[in-house]
Design an enzyme around this catalytic site. Sequence first.
Site, PDB file in Angstrom:
ATOM      1  N   LYS A  39      42.000  23.611  69.498  1.00  0.00           N
ATOM      2  CA  LYS A  39      42.746  22.748  70.405  1.00  0.00           C
ATOM      3  C   LYS A  39      41.843  21.723  71.093  1.00  0.00           C
ATOM      4  O   LYS A  39      42.160  20.533  71.143  1.00  0.00           O
ATOM      5  CB  LYS A  39      43.454  23.618  71.450  1.00  0.00           C
ATOM      6  CG  LYS A  39      44.322  22.859  72.436  1.00  0.00           C
ATOM      7  CD  LYS A  39      44.921  23.830  73.445  1.00  0.00           C
ATOM      8  CE  LYS A  39      45.734  23.088  74.489  1.00  0.00           C
ATOM      9  NZ  LYS A  39      46.156  23.995  75.578  1.00  0.00           N
TER      10      LYS A  39
ATOM     11  N   ARG B 157      40.034  15.813  71.268  1.00  0.00           N
ATOM     12  CA  ARG B 157      38.928  14.853  71.273  1.00  0.00           C
ATOM     13  C   ARG B 157      38.944  13.954  70.044  1.00  0.00           C
ATOM     14  O   ARG B 157      38.664  12.747  70.152  1.00  0.00           O
ATOM     15  CB  ARG B 157      37.605  15.614  71.401  1.00  0.00           C
ATOM     16  CG  ARG B 157      37.390  16.174  72.810  1.00  0.00           C
ATOM     17  CD  ARG B 157      36.409  17.327  72.840  1.00  0.00           C
ATOM     18  NE  ARG B 157      36.036  17.740  74.193  1.00  0.00           N
ATOM     19  CZ  ARG B 157      36.817  18.490  74.985  1.00  0.00           C
ATOM     20  NH1 ARG B 157      37.984  18.918  74.540  1.00  0.00           N
ATOM     21  NH2 ARG B 157      36.407  18.811  76.201  1.00  0.00           N
TER      22      ARG B 157
ATOM     23  N   ARG C 159      48.574  20.408  88.834  1.00  0.00           N
ATOM     24  CA  ARG C 159      47.165  20.737  88.617  1.00  0.00           C
ATOM     25  C   ARG C 159      46.258  19.686  89.246  1.00  0.00           C
ATOM     26  O   ARG C 159      46.585  18.495  89.258  1.00  0.00           O
ATOM     27  CB  ARG C 159      46.884  20.870  87.116  1.00  0.00           C
ATOM     28  CG  ARG C 159      47.624  22.029  86.497  1.00  0.00           C
ATOM     29  CD  ARG C 159      47.393  22.143  85.014  1.00  0.00           C
ATOM     30  NE  ARG C 159      46.006  22.501  84.712  1.00  0.00           N
ATOM     31  CZ  ARG C 159      45.542  22.666  83.483  1.00  0.00           C
ATOM     32  NH1 ARG C 159      46.352  22.486  82.436  1.00  0.00           N
ATOM     33  NH2 ARG C 159      44.287  22.999  83.290  1.00  0.00           N
TER      34      ARG C 159
ATOM     35  N   SER D 147      32.397  21.947  83.917  1.00  0.00           N
ATOM     36  CA  SER D 147      33.726  21.654  83.379  1.00  0.00           C
ATOM     37  C   SER D 147      33.591  20.709  82.203  1.00  0.00           C
ATOM     38  O   SER D 147      33.123  19.576  82.350  1.00  0.00           O
ATOM     39  CB  SER D 147      34.624  21.014  84.447  1.00  0.00           C
ATOM     40  OG  SER D 147      35.797  20.474  83.855  1.00  0.00           O
TER      41      SER D 147
ATOM     42  N   ASP E  85      38.985  30.167  78.999  1.00  0.00           N
ATOM     43  CA  ASP E  85      40.358  30.168  78.486  1.00  0.00           C
ATOM     44  C   ASP E  85      40.801  31.535  77.989  1.00  0.00           C
ATOM     45  O   ASP E  85      41.994  31.778  77.816  1.00  0.00           O
ATOM     46  CB  ASP E  85      40.501  29.153  77.344  1.00  0.00           C
ATOM     47  CG  ASP E  85      40.597  27.723  77.849  1.00  0.00           C
ATOM     48  OD1 ASP E  85      40.917  27.535  79.039  1.00  0.00           O
ATOM     49  OD2 ASP E  85      40.345  26.805  77.063  1.00  0.00           O
TER      50      ASP E  85
ATOM     51  N   LYS F 279      44.499  26.670  86.471  1.00  0.00           N
ATOM     52  CA  LYS F 279      44.872  26.412  85.077  1.00  0.00           C
ATOM     53  C   LYS F 279      46.373  26.116  85.015  1.00  0.00           C
ATOM     54  O   LYS F 279      46.973  25.691  86.015  1.00  0.00           O
ATOM     55  CB  LYS F 279      44.478  27.604  84.206  1.00  0.00           C
ATOM     56  CG  LYS F 279      42.966  27.807  84.095  1.00  0.00           C
ATOM     57  CD  LYS F 279      42.319  26.675  83.318  1.00  0.00           C
ATOM     58  CE  LYS F 279      40.855  26.889  83.069  1.00  0.00           C
ATOM     59  NZ  LYS F 279      40.257  25.804  82.262  1.00  0.00           N
TER      60      LYS F 279
END
Length: 435
Positions: free
Chosen positions: A22, A27, A123, A166, A314, A341
């Site tokens: 994913k 990207r 978020r 991050s 994740d 998240k």
Amino acid sequence: MRLRIQATSKPLAGRYCPPGDKSISHRVAILGGLARGTSVIEGFLEAADTRATLAAMASLGAEVTESEGRIRITGGRLEAGNRTLDLGNSGTGMRLLAGMLSGRPELIGHTLTLIGDESLSARPMDRIIRPLSEMGARIGSREGRAPLSIEPQALHGIRYAMPVASAQVKSALLLAGLVADGATVVVEPGPSRDHTERLLPAFGVDLLDGAPGVGVRGGAELRATELRVPGDLSSASFVMAAALMVPGSRVEVDNVGLNPTRDGVLRIIDAMGGRVERLSDETVGLEPVGRLAVHGEGLRGLEIPPAWVPLAIDEFPIVMAMAAAAEGETVIRGARELRVKESDRLAVMCEALAAVGVDVTETPDGAVIRGGRVRGGRVDSHGDHRIAMSMAVLGLVSEGDIVVERAQWIETSYPGFVDDMVALGADMQWEADDD
């Protein structure tokens, strides 16, 4: 839709190939749309989140065609054809596009708006707005949340020390830095996934060694490329956890990405006593890929080192599910990032585990899970795909059925999850909501 899961009556078995990664798919959609020429992408993830990013690039002028399992993206120059871009539930798509759009010279004079669903609109986006603003970006928001209103401006490079590791923030700044004046260097306090740094050279961009950071110099021209997206370790972790939890199982996982900046789940599995064999290793493009054999021989609780948290951020919902099925106590600390998240994953997973009879205590930055018994029950995904899949996997070793409400959110990242699990021997059925 809800998903009903029953305990398996026999071990899971078979060969399994996870869907495309994913993070990488997001990207390559963006970089392919920026690069001159036609990029050919094999293994792109077919899911709602990645499709939203690809559709946004198409709205900005990239030509996207599909045939024979490959996506072709012809890019090179953006245009503000559609000035409102809907990213659905994709936080990665929104944050990376915000960085990419902030300084595009061909879009100066236009205003573009990034919107998302209710979950995405809650978020935090300040973590990208602040450093991008230091570069000269002009980004409006709703108290630091979407929708984001972006007026592309001429940017200048900065050296930015991130307060929290991050990959999304790092990638947003590197994408902005591609068109900024001078060098843009990002320094992290710890490791985060490095897919952007691996992909940029594939698209013709030289990285700057800003040790201990990484950077780019403005003015680089991206060139089209051909690449294959490896299987997603995050998606594979659900199948692997199922095989580890169900006694006697043996499942082979093919073509799975083994990037060392996101292999924390493998470290945790090993520390829990899980048996995972590496049958082969290779490199696909610039990404390490392998074939694994996963055996169901039992798990034990552990205290997870906080340094591993960014490498498995994740995967913590499924780690918490494994802890519920393991013997002994599992302690998680240093995982406050899970609260921002798709849901507050610490709170929601603790609530879900308690609802099915697991002894769990939520803490400010983690949880303590005393595993060994799962009674079963009904849980709510709270619109979070990883919560839904984690609780579904836990249902395979539950004394009674586990029913996951609002499980349709699985579609955002892994549409084939239920079919793949059923093919390996799991008992899962979709049920329509009550009228």
